[in-house]
Design a protein around this motif. Structure first.
Motif, PDB file in Angstrom:
ATOM      1  N   ILE A 111       0.835  -1.201   0.000  1.00  0.00           N
ATOM      2  CA  ILE A 111       0.000   0.000   0.000  1.00  0.00           C
ATOM      3  C   ILE A 111       0.875   1.260   0.000  1.00  0.00           C
ATOM      4  O   ILE A 111       0.632   2.212  -0.745  1.00  0.00           O
ATOM      5  CB  ILE A 111      -0.971  -0.034   1.198  1.00  0.00           C
ATOM      6  CG1 ILE A 111      -2.056  -1.067   0.901  1.00  0.00           C
ATOM      7  CG2 ILE A 111      -1.593   1.342   1.425  1.00  0.00           C
ATOM      8  CD1 ILE A 111      -2.929  -1.396   2.075  1.00  0.00           C
ATOM      9  N   ALA A 112       1.925   1.234   0.824  1.00  0.00           N
ATOM     10  CA  ALA A 112       2.826   2.397   0.887  1.00  0.00           C
ATOM     11  C   ALA A 112       3.421   2.676  -0.488  1.00  0.00           C
ATOM     12  O   ALA A 112       3.449   3.818  -0.960  1.00  0.00           O
ATOM     13  CB  ALA A 112       3.935   2.143   1.902  1.00  0.00           C
TER      14      ALA A 112
ATOM     15  N   LYS B 285      -2.115   1.995   9.168  1.00  0.00           N
ATOM     16  CA  LYS B 285      -2.057   3.134   8.251  1.00  0.00           C
ATOM     17  C   LYS B 285      -0.853   4.017   8.580  1.00  0.00           C
ATOM     18  O   LYS B 285      -0.168   4.531   7.680  1.00  0.00           O
ATOM     19  CB  LYS B 285      -3.339   3.968   8.357  1.00  0.00           C
ATOM     20  CG  LYS B 285      -4.538   3.303   7.716  1.00  0.00           C
ATOM     21  CD  LYS B 285      -5.792   4.173   7.910  1.00  0.00           C
ATOM     22  CE  LYS B 285      -7.027   3.310   8.051  1.00  0.00           C
ATOM     23  NZ  LYS B 285      -8.060   3.933   8.894  1.00  0.00           N
ATOM     24  N   GLY B 286      -0.614   4.188   9.865  1.00  0.00           N
ATOM     25  CA  GLY B 286       0.552   4.975  10.302  1.00  0.00           C
ATOM     26  C   GLY B 286       1.841   4.319   9.840  1.00  0.00           C
ATOM     27  O   GLY B 286       2.771   4.987   9.374  1.00  0.00           O
ATOM     28  N   ALA B 287       1.879   2.968   9.978  1.00  0.00           N
ATOM     29  CA  ALA B 287       3.074   2.242   9.549  1.00  0.00           C
ATOM     30  C   ALA B 287       3.287   2.411   8.043  1.00  0.00           C
ATOM     31  O   ALA B 287       4.416   2.588   7.566  1.00  0.00           O
ATOM     32  CB  ALA B 287       2.934   0.764   9.903  1.00  0.00           C
ATOM     33  N   ALA B 288       2.178   2.386   7.282  1.00  0.00           N
ATOM     34  CA  ALA B 288       2.275   2.573   5.829  1.00  0.00           C
ATOM     35  C   ALA B 288       2.773   3.976   5.500  1.00  0.00           C
ATOM     36  O   ALA B 288       3.604   4.163   4.603  1.00  0.00           O
ATOM     37  CB  ALA B 288       0.924   2.325   5.173  1.00  0.00           C
ATOM     38  N   LEU B 289       2.291   4.964   6.270  1.00  0.00           N
ATOM     39  CA  LEU B 289       2.735   6.341   6.040  1.00  0.00           C
ATOM     40  C   LEU B 289       4.244   6.466   6.289  1.00  0.00           C
ATOM     41  O   LEU B 289       4.980   7.067   5.495  1.00  0.00           O
ATOM     42  CB  LEU B 289       1.963   7.309   6.945  1.00  0.00           C
ATOM     43  CG  LEU B 289       2.327   8.784   6.808  1.00  0.00           C
ATOM     44  CD1 LEU B 289       1.995   9.305   5.427  1.00  0.00           C
ATOM     45  CD2 LEU B 289       1.600   9.631   7.873  1.00  0.00           C
TER      46      LEU B 289
ATOM     47  N   ALA C  90       6.479   4.092   6.153  1.00  0.00           N
ATOM     48  CA  ALA C  90       7.192   3.378   5.088  1.00  0.00           C
ATOM     49  C   ALA C  90       7.213   4.205   3.809  1.00  0.00           C
ATOM     50  O   ALA C  90       8.227   4.273   3.111  1.00  0.00           O
ATOM     51  CB  ALA C  90       6.530   2.022   4.832  1.00  0.00           C
ATOM     52  N   ALA C  91       6.075   4.870   3.507  1.00  0.00           N
ATOM     53  CA  ALA C  91       5.980   5.679   2.294  1.00  0.00           C
ATOM     54  C   ALA C  91       6.966   6.837   2.341  1.00  0.00           C
ATOM     55  O   ALA C  91       7.696   7.089   1.360  1.00  0.00           O
ATOM     56  CB  ALA C  91       4.554   6.200   2.123  1.00  0.00           C
ATOM     57  N   VAL C  92       7.015   7.537   3.461  1.00  0.00           N
ATOM     58  CA  VAL C  92       7.920   8.684   3.580  1.00  0.00           C
ATOM     59  C   VAL C  92       9.370   8.237   3.424  1.00  0.00           C
ATOM     60  O   VAL C  92      10.174   8.892   2.757  1.00  0.00           O
ATOM     61  CB  VAL C  92       7.710   9.397   4.935  1.00  0.00           C
ATOM     62  CG1 VAL C  92       8.819  10.421   5.172  1.00  0.00           C
ATOM     63  CG2 VAL C  92       6.354  10.059   4.974  1.00  0.00           C
ATOM     64  N   MET C  93       9.700   7.084   4.001  1.00  0.00           N
ATOM     65  CA  MET C  93      11.076   6.601   3.918  1.00  0.00           C
ATOM     66  C   MET C  93      11.426   6.099   2.512  1.00  0.00           C
ATOM     67  O   MET C  93      12.572   6.183   2.085  1.00  0.00           O
ATOM     68  CB  MET C  93      11.298   5.467   4.928  1.00  0.00           C
ATOM     69  CG  MET C  93      11.170   5.890   6.377  1.00  0.00           C
ATOM     70  SD  MET C  93      12.245   7.272   6.822  1.00  0.00           S
ATOM     71  CE  MET C  93      13.845   6.530   6.617  1.00  0.00           C
ATOM     72  N   ALA C  94      10.419   5.563   1.789  1.00  0.00           N
ATOM     73  CA  ALA C  94      10.695   5.020   0.453  1.00  0.00           C
ATOM     74  C   ALA C  94      10.697   6.102  -0.613  1.00  0.00           C
ATOM     75  O   ALA C  94      11.301   5.949  -1.681  1.00  0.00           O
ATOM     76  CB  ALA C  94       9.652   3.952   0.098  1.00  0.00           C
ATOM     77  N   LEU C  95      10.028   7.237  -0.319  1.00  0.00           N
ATOM     78  CA  LEU C  95       9.851   8.273  -1.335  1.00  0.00           C
ATOM     79  C   LEU C  95      11.171   8.739  -1.980  1.00  0.00           C
ATOM     80  O   LEU C  95      11.281   8.736  -3.209  1.00  0.00           O
ATOM     81  CB  LEU C  95       9.083   9.464  -0.738  1.00  0.00           C
ATOM     82  CG  LEU C  95       8.775  10.589  -1.724  1.00  0.00           C
ATOM     83  CD1 LEU C  95       7.760  10.128  -2.766  1.00  0.00           C
ATOM     84  CD2 LEU C  95       8.249  11.835  -1.014  1.00  0.00           C
TER      85      LEU C  95
END
Lengths: 231, 349
Positions: free
Chosen positions: A21-22, A94-98, A100-105
């Motif tokens: 999802i992230a 959802k927080g964990a996905a957020l 992960a998303a910020v770190m992967a961006l």
């Protein structure tokens, strides 16, 4: 399955779900940012570039703290999101996905930017001269010619999301079944007596997943070079 | 018709150039590398922004329009075909709205001889094939006008010779005017209906290629001391025994080394001013095959050494490059009848 305990399977399942999802949510934003950085000169470009790349160079814990401040229940954005849409990032997947998303961006932006920069601007100019708008040019020339690079970047982003630890544990803590992803479960196992076997199993799964991702993204990179007629 | 005023100082060179292109046919922008030709083309196409320029196409001010709304078809130096599409898809990519005389797709494909390539990817095309597809793609985009930036410079001479007549036919048969940028004198001679001479971002002069080439003022720019004459001639007959082709114009017959063009076709023949010898009477015991009667119009001295003699030969005006000394010792003067002698072998190609 594969001799994994229910605890380990839950962590693996949660990790895959969060990472998927992230990555999918990050992809459109990464595409837009990468295109901006590759093709546009604008005021504040370097500042934006810096902000996007911060997670790459800062301790992940600091990012987690930032996220907690901004997106926690009492956070500036978090409280506003909760009031308006009823969305909460606090201590759930959802927080964990957020996180992960910020770190992967930054990783995804960087790889996609490289892929876009490899598309000769002359081809885009040719498309424009044939009557194609910049948006149509982006979707019919730029994206198809960098699609393998974009796919590779997405796989890398997925792998990075799978491995996210510091920001996640700081932002949403380590709650089994809710926010306890694979690396967090591994960490927990190293803290309990007789957890070593489980920790090694989880470590091997992590390594295998990461290796598969790297190989897949390499294959994509080779495809990308072929697509542009380079050897 | 295209009418432009280009001002641009963004590149290393300052450009200040105003010119008009011919409504039908090919306008060439000729000048040395780095004279600002490509920048001018990019400003016209909208690929380079230039706020102080003005671009008027068919009485419409298009200066503020983005590239895609300017309705030019751009042909680049390298073909710039989209590698992920087949030739057919490349040809269909263009999407300008229909124009009054939209070219017929099949006619374009046949003229450029690319039908057998339609299902290939660009990576499987040779240089000449790729450039022909690129030209067809630009033409089929319904452009009002084609802009060409040295489209033949990456091809060898044989391919150039094959494609040049096609460009002329595109301009005339499909009524699609072309602005053609080049630093190749040969291309300019063969293609121009109007020749614009540019150097250092400024227009030095413009006119029909014949006028420009016989004007010694431009001799230095037009291939240095290779100033010359451009004659419109018709192929009269082929002499296969000696491997010669006889070309005819109002001033007489010119035998040249055998060419492929069919009898009756019109071609342009370039005779360099320095390849012509003048004689006051037809000399005997001389090998020169071409002997054209002419009348002296006037003489211009370039400097202490060099002079140009302007003569009328039939209905054509020609210039001959001689030393001042030869002119004096031969007693050449205005209205004097004279013979122009040219060695046929100097007219190869």
């Amino acid at each position: 399955m594969f001799g994994l305990s229910e605890f380990e399977l839950a962590a693996l399942g949660l990790s895959l779900k969060i990472a998927l999802i992230a990555t999918l949510l990050t992809l459109p934003l990464a595409l837009i940012l990468a295109w901006l950085f590759a093709r546009c000169q604008f005021k504040g470009r370097n500042l934006l570039l810096g902000i996007v790349h911060l997670p790459l160079v800062m301790p992940p814990v600091v990012i987690g703290l930032f996220l907690l401040t901004a997106f926690g229940k009492q956070g500036y954005i978090g409280s506003w999101l909760y009031d308006l849409f009823g969305i909460s990032f606090a201590f759930n997947w959802k927080g964990a996905a957020l996180a992960a998303a910020v770190m992967a961006l930054p990783l995804m932006v960087r790889s996609i930017q490289l892929a876009i920069e490899n598309v000769p601007t002359k081809l885009e100019k040719a498309a424009r001269s044939l009557g194609s708008s910049s948006l149509k040019t982006f979707f019919t020339i730029t994206i198809p010619l960098s699609i393998s690079g974009i796919a590779g970047a997405t796989i890398l982003g997925f792998a990075r999301s799978l491995g996210e630890f510091g920001a996640t544990i700081t932002f949403v803590s380590n709650i089994p079944g809710k926010t306890q992803t694979l690396p967090l479960a591994l960490y927990t196992m190293t803290q309990v007596p007789d957890g070593e076997a489980s920790a090694y199993r989880l470590a091997i799964i992590s390594a295998v997943l990461a290796l598969l991702a790297i190989i897949a993204s390499e294959i994509m990179a080779r495809k990308a070079r072929q697509q542009l007629g380079k050897s | 018709m295209l009418d432009v005023m280009i001002k641009s100082a963004r590149q290393s060179i300052e450009i200040d150039a105003s010119f008009k292109c011919v409504q039908e046919g090919i306008t060439t922008l000729f000048g040395p590398s780095g004279s600002g030709k490509s920048t001018i083309l990019n400003v016209i196409a909208g690929l380079d922004r230039s706020e102080s320029s003005k671009i008027i196409l068919n009485n419409l001010d298009i200066t503020k329009r983005p590239t895609e709304a300017r309705r030019f078809g751009y042909v680049f130096q390298d073909n710039c075909l989209f590698p992920h599409m087949t030739v057919k898809q490349n040809l269909s990519y263009g999407s300008h709205p229909a124009r009054s005389n939209t070219p017929n797709r099949n006619e374009v494909i046949d003229l450029l001889d690319i039908r057998h390539l339609l299902n290939r990817k660009p990576s499987k095309l040779s240089g000449g094939e790729g450039q022909r597809v690129a030209i067809a793609r630009a033409l089929l985009s319904n452009a009002e006008m084609l802009l060409m930036d040295e489209p033949l410079s990456s091809l060898d001479n044989k391919l150039k010779k094959e494609i040049m007549p096609l460009l002329r036919r595109i301009a005339t048969d499909f009524k699609c005017p072309i602005l053609y940028v080049s630093h190749s004198f040969d291309e300019v001679c063969q293609l121009s209906d109007k020749l614009i001479l540019i150097n250092n971002g400024k227009i030095l002069g413009s006119g029909s290629p014949q006028d420009m080439m016989t004007n010694p003022k431009y001799a230095d720019q037009l291939d240095g001391f290779d100033a010359g004459n451009l004659l419109n001639v018709v192929v009269k007959s082929h002499d296969h025994e000696f491997g010669l082709t006889n070309l005819e114009f109002s001033g007489g017959i010119i035998p040249v080394p055998l060419i492929k063009d069919e009898v009756g076709s019109f071609i342009r023949l370039r005779i360099r001013a320095r390849d012509i010898t003048l004689a006051t009477s037809i000399p005997t015991g001389i090998s020169t095959l071409i002997r054209l009667p002419a009348t002296v119009n006037y003489i211009t001295d370039v400097n202490q050494t060099h002079s140009y003699v302007h003569v009328t030969c039939g209905t054509e005006v020609m210039i001959i490059h001689l030393t001042r000394k030869s002119i004096q010792s031969l007693g050449i003067e205005k209205n004097k009848p004279i013979f122009c002698l040219v060695k046929s072998v100097t007219l190869e190609n």
